[in-house]
Design a protein around this motif. Structure first.
Motif, PDB file in Angstrom:
ATOM      1  N   GLN A 190       0.702  -1.220  -0.091  1.00  0.00           N
ATOM      2  CA  GLN A 190       0.716  -0.381  -0.325  1.00  0.00           C
ATOM      3  C   GLN A 190       0.731   1.152  -0.210  1.00  0.00           C
ATOM      4  OE1 GLN A 190      -3.088  -0.546  -0.813  1.00  0.00           O
ATOM      5  NE2 GLN A 190      -2.637  -2.644   0.147  1.00  0.00           N
ATOM      6  N   ASP A 215       0.780  -4.564  -4.083  1.00  0.00           N
ATOM      7  CA  ASP A 215       0.212  -3.074  -4.271  1.00  0.00           C
ATOM      8  C   ASP A 215       0.153  -2.026  -3.931  1.00  0.00           C
ATOM      9  OD1 ASP A 215      -1.697  -5.156  -5.573  1.00  0.00           O
ATOM     10  OD2 ASP A 215      -3.373  -5.395  -3.543  1.00  0.00           O
ATOM     11  N   ILE A 229      -1.179   2.442  -3.171  1.00  0.00           N
ATOM     12  CA  ILE A 229      -1.901   3.526  -3.197  1.00  0.00           C
ATOM     13  C   ILE A 229      -0.938   4.669  -3.334  1.00  0.00           C
ATOM     14  CG2 ILE A 229      -3.706   4.334  -2.735  1.00  0.00           C
ATOM     15  CD1 ILE A 229      -4.757   1.893  -1.094  1.00  0.00           C
ATOM     16  N   PHE A 285      -2.837   8.643  -1.400  1.00  0.00           N
ATOM     17  CA  PHE A 285      -3.306   9.311  -0.523  1.00  0.00           C
ATOM     18  C   PHE A 285      -3.082   9.917   0.323  1.00  0.00           C
ATOM     19  CE2 PHE A 285      -4.235   7.752   4.356  1.00  0.00           C
ATOM     20  CZ  PHE A 285      -5.494   7.084   4.008  1.00  0.00           C
ATOM     21  N   SER A 340      -2.399   2.264  -7.837  1.00  0.00           N
ATOM     22  CA  SER A 340      -3.909   2.632  -7.474  1.00  0.00           C
ATOM     23  C   SER A 340      -3.671   4.464  -7.165  1.00  0.00           C
ATOM     24  CB  SER A 340      -4.616   2.275  -6.786  1.00  0.00           C
ATOM     25  OG  SER A 340      -4.624   0.469  -6.950  1.00  0.00           O
ATOM     26  N   ILE A 386      -5.626   7.559  -6.193  1.00  0.00           N
ATOM     27  CA  ILE A 386      -6.317   8.650  -4.889  1.00  0.00           C
ATOM     28  C   ILE A 386      -7.064   9.841  -5.677  1.00  0.00           C
ATOM     29  CG2 ILE A 386      -7.529   9.194  -2.975  1.00  0.00           C
ATOM     30  CD1 ILE A 386      -6.220   6.762  -2.073  1.00  0.00           C
TER      31      ILE A 386
END
Length: 118
Positions: free
Chosen positions: A37, A75, A77, A80, A106, A108
């Motif tokens: 993450q 994975d 992110i 954030f 990913s 955000i």
């Protein structure tokens, strides 16, 4: 069954026993997906993750030290809330230093909540 794939483990539940099981059983695929993450301990805490950068890297070291070559994916992110450029760079250095096979990124984007939902 000819093959079994161990899909994902939450880093807080991942331990040396899992690595040992993968090494001991040729029917288990030689792959581990271990989501990180973020490479920043502060961001991980803000995400309510129950592990730190150092804890994650320790788990990666167990995998790298295994007697059987195991591929590792993760994975990530990005973006954030309140993540700084320096914290994002911590994620990049973690990915580079850990020599992970692949990762899913990913992003955000914060979008204002429509008034009717507020």
């Amino acid at each position: 069954m000819r093959r079994v794939r161990f899909t994902t483990s939450h880093p807080r539940h991942f331990n040396k026993d899992i690595v040992d099981a993968l090494v001991a059983s040729p029917r288990l695929c030689d792959h581990i997906h271990l989501p990180v993450q973020s490479g920043s301990s502060r961001v991980l805490k803000a995400m309510n993750r129950e592990y730190t950068r150092e804890m994650y890297l320790e788990k990666i070291s167990w995998i790298k030290a295994a007697k059987r070559e195991l591929s590792i994916t993760t994975d990530v992110i990005a973006g954030f809330p309140n993540e700084t450029a320096a914290e994002f760079e911590e994620t990049i250095t973690l990915l580079t230093n850990a020599s992970l096979t692949a990762f899913l990124l990913s992003s955000i984007r914060l979008v204002p909540i429509p008034r009717r939902w507020a």
